[in-house]
Design a protein around this motif. Structure first.
Motif: not given
Length: 725
Positions: A477-493
């Motif tokens: 569960x923590x790993x899937x949420x970390x993936x969300x964090x990474x995707x949000x940052x990537x989408x931002x850039x």
């Protein structure tokens, strides 16, 4: 007619300028005034055109009438002789002289080809004669009062929309033709009043005055001309009789003789009725043409300066465009194109740093709701399933999560539209909240605890059991949420590209341009204009974002793996000095003895959480008959330990985002741009682009030539007029 004829040069000049600007340069919206002729069918619009032309003719527009604008240029020629008729070819935009019968056929065919539809594309006709006046009008299709069927009604509606669009243009002076009658029932004038409430650009022409001679007396003639109070005093109006004769019969006299007789009859009749001199100036065709002489002089002479100003603006824009194209042609030389592309990429990478530092007036900007909805829409279109789209299954949907962030958490700047570094800071706040929703997904069962303990009750310690359970249940569960964090940052850039490019463009000519690289505007134009350079830079940028996402997720997962394999080390408390009661003013450099005394205290102070967990572990019973109590305590300890780990990770999410994503990307982006390589396909595309630039540059040169011709002619005419004055 000599006074009106003196304006031929000005009208020809402005007509030529308008033709060159609109037809050769394709610029439709140009500050050139014009008269538009409007009215219902059968009110005498066509006869007014004939009277202005000084001869009888009839445009053949078929049973459906006119369906497109007809631009009529009347040019008075002092030389006696037959009139000359010209039509401007709609493909070549060149004037061609034709016999009058052929002109009628061409105009009629232009209307008939439309069928039951209309077009804004006009047909241009020019008449040169010693009997016509100097002016230019746009004859528009007449309003239809009723229609026989749905098709005719649709045509009537299209005509009304077409004519209304011309009436809405504030540069157009409306020649409103009505039948002389009750001023309260002038329907076309009512349409004019809706779009021109003060009637400043409306001229009323009341035709067929002779029908009302017998109704006028000395007592009512002045009131009739004044519309019995229904016509505003500010409205310019004329009452006249145009040449007419019985249907089916030829014109009984030479057309211009009949025109003069009708004018004389109007004047004589109204004088006999005792009409005052004030109103006599509004009676008859010649009074109308005398007014039009002055109106033309005012409008077109006053148009010279605005036209010159607009032409100079066009010249500046065309010069800049030509310079940009020439720069692009030079920079896309096969021997320089690779270095040019890399330079553009490096400038873009550098500009990103400035945008992240905060720049005003950049677009696009988003509030947090728009940002989250765009992010979700993007990944839904991709069908992404490798990360959690919502922080918890208890949220009904995205809107529920957005309401939670706005109303309960009240994230700062939630509704503020921002980009760059401000948006990144807000993003970190949101993803931290997202991470904190992480919970162990399933309840730990007695079987799980026994299985993790091993075959024998004494084979493993409870510390090892907790680690096994954490690694098995809590990692995902923590790993899937970390993936969300990474995707949000990537989408931002990925969504900062347009803002960065706009920042580079806006520096040109701005006061802050000296604070940044002078190459930014130049490279921004190349990126904007050259799709190949833009594609190469964008592709490299996106690849860098994707690489940093992979590294971010990998580094974060490694950190989580090591954390869950030995959570006790990760959970050691932070080292703190005992600073209670100290004041900054009393701070001083420590001595060697102070340092030696501080170190044991710091080591001892950091073990607070570890000591607590160790005490809980020690309290778990190890006897087989106490397994139920042991299971309950292990479950509690797993949840507590997971909560401590989650809190530590969330507290440091900003550090992880900076260290694992932002900083590596910002440092390596310039390096990636400097390593751009062009494929053979890219080189072929560049060559094709250079081939397209050659005619584009030639077109701009031709545009500048046309604009310079217009400016020179207008300035020369203005100087000539000033010299005469």
């Amino acid at each position: 007619m000599s006074t009106v004829g003196a304006k031929t040069e000005l009208l020809n000049l402005l007509g030529d300028v308008k033709a060159r600007i609109q037809d050769k340069l394709g610029i439709v919206d140009f500050p050139m005034p014009q008269f538009i002729l409007i009215g219902k069918q059968s009110v005498g619009k066509s006869r007014l055109i004939e009277t202005l032309a000084g001869e009888c003719f009839n445009f053949i527009s078929g049973s459906l009438g006119s369906r497109r604008p007809t631009v009529l240029e009347f040019r008075h020629s002092p030389i006696a002789g037959p009139s000359k008729w010209h039509v401007r070819d709609r493909k070549t935009n060149q004037w061609q002289e034709f016999p009058i019968d052929r002109v009628m056929q061409i105009v009629g065919a232009a209307h008939e080809e439309l069928g039951e539809s209309v077009s804004r594309e006009p047909i241009h006709v020019r008449i040169e004669s010693n009997s016509c006046v100097d002016m230019q009008i746009v004859d528009l299709p007449g309003f239809r009062d009723f229609a026989l069927d749905a098709g005719k009604q649709n045509l009537a509606d299209q005509i009304e929309q077409l004519v209304t669009s011309f009436m809405q243009d504030k540069r157009n002076v409306m020649l409103c033709v009505e039948q002389a009658g009750d001023a309260a029932n002038l329907s076309t004038l009512a349409r004019c009043r809706k779009l021109d409430p003060e009637l400043k650009r409306t001229i009323l022409i009341r035709n067929k005055l002779d029908k009302y001679y017998s109704d006028l007396t000395q007592e009512n003639v002045g009131k009739w001309v004044d519309g019995f109070g229904d016509l505003p005093e500010t409205l310019v109006r004329f009452a006249l009789t145009l040449p007419w004769w019985k249907d089916g019969e030829p014109c009984p006299k030479p057309f211009n003789q009949l025109k003069d007789e009708m004018n004389s009859n109007d004047l004589n009749q109204m004088a006999q009725k005792g009409l005052s001199k004030r109103y006599m100036a509004t009676i008859g065709f010649k009074s109308f043409t005398a007014f039009m002489e002055q109106k033309i002089q005012q409008m077109f002479a006053g148009a010279i300066d605005p036209v010159l100003t607009n032409l100079k603006d066009l010249k500046t824009a065309a010069t800049n465009q030509k310079q940009d194209l020439e720069n692009e042609f030079r920079d896309t030389d096969p021997h320089r194109i690779l270095s040019t592309t890399r330079d553009c990429g490096i400038s873009f990478a550098t500009a990103l740093t400035h945008v992240m530092e905060g720049v005003l007036d950049l677009t696009p900007v988003l509030n947090l709701e728009e940002e989250l909805r765009s992010f979700h829409s993007y990944h839904q279109s991709l069908g992404s399933t490798h990360f959690s789209m919502l922080p918890s299954e208890d949220f009904c949907g995205l809107s529920d999560y957005i309401d939670y962030l706005r109303n309960e958490i009240q994230i700062g700047a939630f509704d503020v539209e921002v980009n760059g570094g401000a948006q990144f800071t807000r993003l970190l706040n949101e993803v931290e909240i997202f991470l904190r929703f992480s919970e162990i997904g399933v309840e730990i069962q007695k079987r799980d605890v026994i299985q993790a303990r091993g075959v024998s009750m004494s084979s493993l310690t409870w510390r090892d059991v907790v680690v096994k359970l954490l690694s098995h249940e809590a990692h995902l569960p923590l790993q899937r949420r970390v993936a969300y964090v990474g995707e949000r940052i990537k989408w931002f850039f990925e969504n900062q590209k347009d803002a960065v490019l706009l920042f580079m463009e806006q520096l040109e000519g701005s006061p802050r341009s000296n604070l940044f690289s002078p190459l930014f505007p130049k490279h921004a134009k190349l990126i904007r204009q050259n799709l190949m350079i833009k594609h190469a830079v964008w592709e490299t940028y996106d690849k860098t974002c994707a690489r940093q996402l992979r590294q971010f997720v990998e580094l974060f997962e490694n950190m989580l793996t090591s954390t869950f394999s030995n959570p006790w080390v990760f959970l050691k408390g932070a080292t703190q000095n005992d600073t209670k009661g100290e004041d900054l003013a009393e701070a001083m450099l420590p001595s060697f003895d102070d340092t030696k005394g501080r170190i044991p205290k710091e080591i001892q102070s950091r073990s607070g959480m570890e000591a607590t967990l160790s005490r809980w572990l020690h309290d778990i019973p190890t006897e087989p008959h106490e397994i139920d109590e042991a299971v309950d305590m292990v479950q509690m300890l797993v949840l507590k330990t997971y909560g401590f780990i989650r809190s530590q990770v969330c507290d440091q999410v900003e550090l992880f985002a900076e260290s694992f994503f932002k900083l590596p990307m910002m440092r390596r982006l310039e390096e990636d741009m400097a390593l751009i390589e062009l494929t053979s396909e890219d080189k072929a595309n560049y060559e094709a682009r250079r081939e397209r630039l050659i005619p584009a540059i030639a077109k701009e040169e031709e545009s500048l030539k046309e604009i310079n011709w217009c400016i020179d002619r207008l300035q020369g005419f203005k100087l000539k007029c000033d010299a005469r004055a």
